[in-house]
Scaffold this motif. Structure first.
Motif, short mmCIF file in Angstrom:
data_model
loop_
_atom_site.label_atom_id
_atom_site.label_comp_id
_atom_site.label_asym_id
_atom_site.label_seq_id
_atom_site.Cartn_x
_atom_site.Cartn_y
_atom_site.Cartn_z
N ALA A 71 5.60 0.72 -5.76
CA ALA A 71 4.91 0.94 -4.50
C ALA A 71 3.40 0.85 -4.62
CB ALA A 71 5.30 2.31 -3.92
N TRP A 72 2.87 0.99 -5.83
CA TRP A 72 1.42 0.96 -6.04
C TRP A 72 1.00 -0.17 -6.98
CZ3 TRP A 72 -0.62 4.96 -3.14
CH2 TRP A 72 0.24 6.02 -2.84
N TYR A 89 3.42 -0.62 5.21
CA TYR A 89 3.07 0.40 4.22
C TYR A 89 2.84 1.72 4.96
CZ TYR A 89 1.75 -3.30 0.84
OH TYR A 89 1.73 -4.37 -0.01
N LEU A 90 3.48 2.78 4.48
CA LEU A 90 3.21 4.13 4.97
C LEU A 90 2.80 4.97 3.78
CD1 LEU A 90 3.20 6.35 7.12
CD2 LEU A 90 5.64 6.71 6.64
N THR A 91 1.57 5.46 3.79
CA THR A 91 1.02 6.24 2.68
C THR A 91 0.61 7.62 3.18
OG1 THR A 91 0.16 4.21 1.67
CG2 THR A 91 -0.70 6.30 0.84
N ALA A 92 1.07 8.65 2.48
CA ALA A 92 0.71 10.03 2.81
C ALA A 92 -0.12 10.60 1.68
CB ALA A 92 1.97 10.88 3.01
N GLU A 93 -1.23 11.26 2.05
CA GLU A 93 -2.12 11.87 1.06
C GLU A 93 -2.32 13.33 1.42
OE1 GLU A 93 -5.65 9.53 1.26
OE2 GLU A 93 -4.73 7.75 0.38
N SER A 94 -1.97 14.22 0.50
CA SER A 94 -2.11 15.65 0.73
C SER A 94 -3.04 16.23 -0.34
CB SER A 94 -0.75 16.35 0.69
OG SER A 94 -0.89 17.74 0.88
N PRO A 95 -4.28 16.53 -0.01
CA PRO A 95 -5.21 17.05 -1.01
C PRO A 95 -4.76 18.37 -1.62
CG PRO A 95 -6.39 16.33 0.94
CD PRO A 95 -4.93 16.33 1.29
N PHE A 97 16.31 -6.73 4.23
CA PHE A 97 15.02 -6.11 3.94
C PHE A 97 15.01 -5.58 2.52
CE2 PHE A 97 17.70 -2.59 5.14
CZ PHE A 97 17.30 -1.55 4.32
N TRP A 98 13.81 -5.19 2.06
CA TRP A 98 13.68 -4.51 0.77
C TRP A 98 12.71 -3.34 0.96
CZ3 TRP A 98 8.77 -3.99 -0.89
CH2 TRP A 98 7.84 -4.95 -0.51
N ALA A 99 12.76 -2.39 0.04
CA ALA A 99 11.89 -1.22 0.14
C ALA A 99 11.56 -0.70 -1.25
CB ALA A 99 12.54 -0.12 0.98
N ALA A 100 10.36 -0.14 -1.37
CA ALA A 100 9.93 0.55 -2.59
C ALA A 100 9.34 1.89 -2.17
CB ALA A 100 8.90 -0.27 -3.36
N ILE A 101 9.74 2.95 -2.86
CA ILE A 101 9.32 4.31 -2.50
C ILE A 101 8.81 5.01 -3.75
CG2 ILE A 101 10.05 6.51 -1.49
CD1 ILE A 101 12.42 4.97 -0.24
N ARG A 156 4.23 6.97 -0.98
CA ARG A 156 4.18 5.70 -0.27
C ARG A 156 5.56 5.08 -0.17
NH1 ARG A 156 -0.03 1.12 -2.07
NH2 ARG A 156 -1.37 2.36 -0.67
N ILE A 157 5.81 4.46 0.98
CA ILE A 157 6.99 3.61 1.16
C ILE A 157 6.52 2.26 1.68
CG2 ILE A 157 7.39 4.62 3.45
CD1 ILE A 157 10.37 3.89 3.05
N ILE A 158 7.05 1.19 1.09
CA ILE A 158 6.77 -0.17 1.55
C ILE A 158 8.09 -0.78 2.01
CG2 ILE A 158 5.74 -2.40 1.03
CD1 ILE A 158 4.39 -1.16 -1.37
N LEU A 159 8.09 -1.34 3.19
CA LEU A 159 9.27 -1.99 3.74
C LEU A 159 8.94 -3.45 4.01
CD1 LEU A 159 12.18 -1.71 4.91
CD2 LEU A 159 11.10 -1.24 7.12
N GLY A 160 9.73 -4.37 3.45
CA GLY A 160 9.50 -5.79 3.65
C GLY A 160 10.64 -6.44 4.40
#
Length: 247
Positions: free
Chosen positions: A26-27, A44-50, A208-212, A228-232
């Motif tokens: 995913a990265w 791309y869906l990216t979540a960031e939690s400090p 489709f394909w996905a990476a998490i 992160r999740i990527i969906l193609g």
């Protein structure tokens, strides 16, 4: 008979397209480009939690990418970026800018040598007062025994007339089947001393394909969590039928 042949051809093409740019990470980028004439939409869906203890403080990034193959070893992409910022004082959703990207894959040199790919990206922030950014990557990767994927990305990010930062991303993945794999990834920024590591899974179907991936911060200055999740989804090109001529 003709109808059956067309349906079979479309199904075969769909399967080929779905696996054309399948990502194991995913990265981390791999030794892979979109084949000539093929195209794909990726989300791309990216979540960031400090700080996980403050659940209401986080950032969600949404990127939509259109990727097309110019030649088998060269592709281009356009990203549109959006960002949801959640803070203790309130939330906001905004357009975050765009990116233009190109990748050039060096043909395989030898069976036992690493493979190389060069990546260049231009980033334009939605705020025109922010500096333009160029990002370059050198990808060194190798597939072993058709099951292990290894990749290392050396990243240089340059703010035009501004600062330079040195980053990296790396991963190793094992494929249980052509459709499913799992592994670990790490990424970081040498300049800011922020580093992350965690598990990654990937899967693919003819549609489709996905990476998490979910990474945890490895020191006190890093975010507690980044995911992160990527969906193609492949786009099958349409060839207009030939004009019928009067006989």
């Amino acid at each position: 008979m003709i109808r059956k042949s067309i349906i079979t051809l479309v199904m075969v093409m769909a399967a080929a397209y779905a696996f054309a740019d399948k990502r194991h990470f995913a990265w981390t980028y791999e030794w892979m480009t979109m084949p000539k004439g093929m195209a794909e939409v990726e989300y791309y869906l990216t979540a960031e939690s400090p700080v996980l203890a403050k659940a209401n403080v986080n950032t969600w990034k949404h990127w939509v990418e259109l990727e097309a193959g110019i030649f088998d070893i060269w592709d281009v992409s356009l990203y549109q970026m959006f960002k949801q910022s959640n803070r203790e004082t309130g939330s906001s959703f905004q357009y975050d800018g765009f990116k233009l990207r190109t990748r050039l894959r060096v043909p395989e040199l030898a069976e036992f040598m690493p493979d190389f790919l060069f990546y260049l990206e231009y980033i334009h922030d939605a705020d025109f007062t922010m500096p333009h950014v160029l990002e370059a990557k050198v990808i060194v990767a190798k597939e072993i025994l058709n099951q292990f994927q290894l990749s290392y990305n050396q990243v240089i990010e340059y703010e035009i007339a501004g600062a330079i930062s040195w980053e990296y991303a790396a991963g190793i993945s094992y494929s249980l089947s052509p459709s499913f794999g799992f592994g670990v990834e790490s990424k970081g920024n040498f300049t800011s001393a922020k580093f992350y590591a965690g598990p990654t899974v990937s899967f693919a179907t003819p549609q489709f394909w996905a990476a998490i991936s979910m990474l945890v911060g490895l020191n006190g200055v890093s975010d507690n969590l980044q995911a992160r999740i990527i969906l193609g989804v492949p786009l099958i090109p349409f060839t207009p039928p030939a004009k019928r001529t009067n006989q």
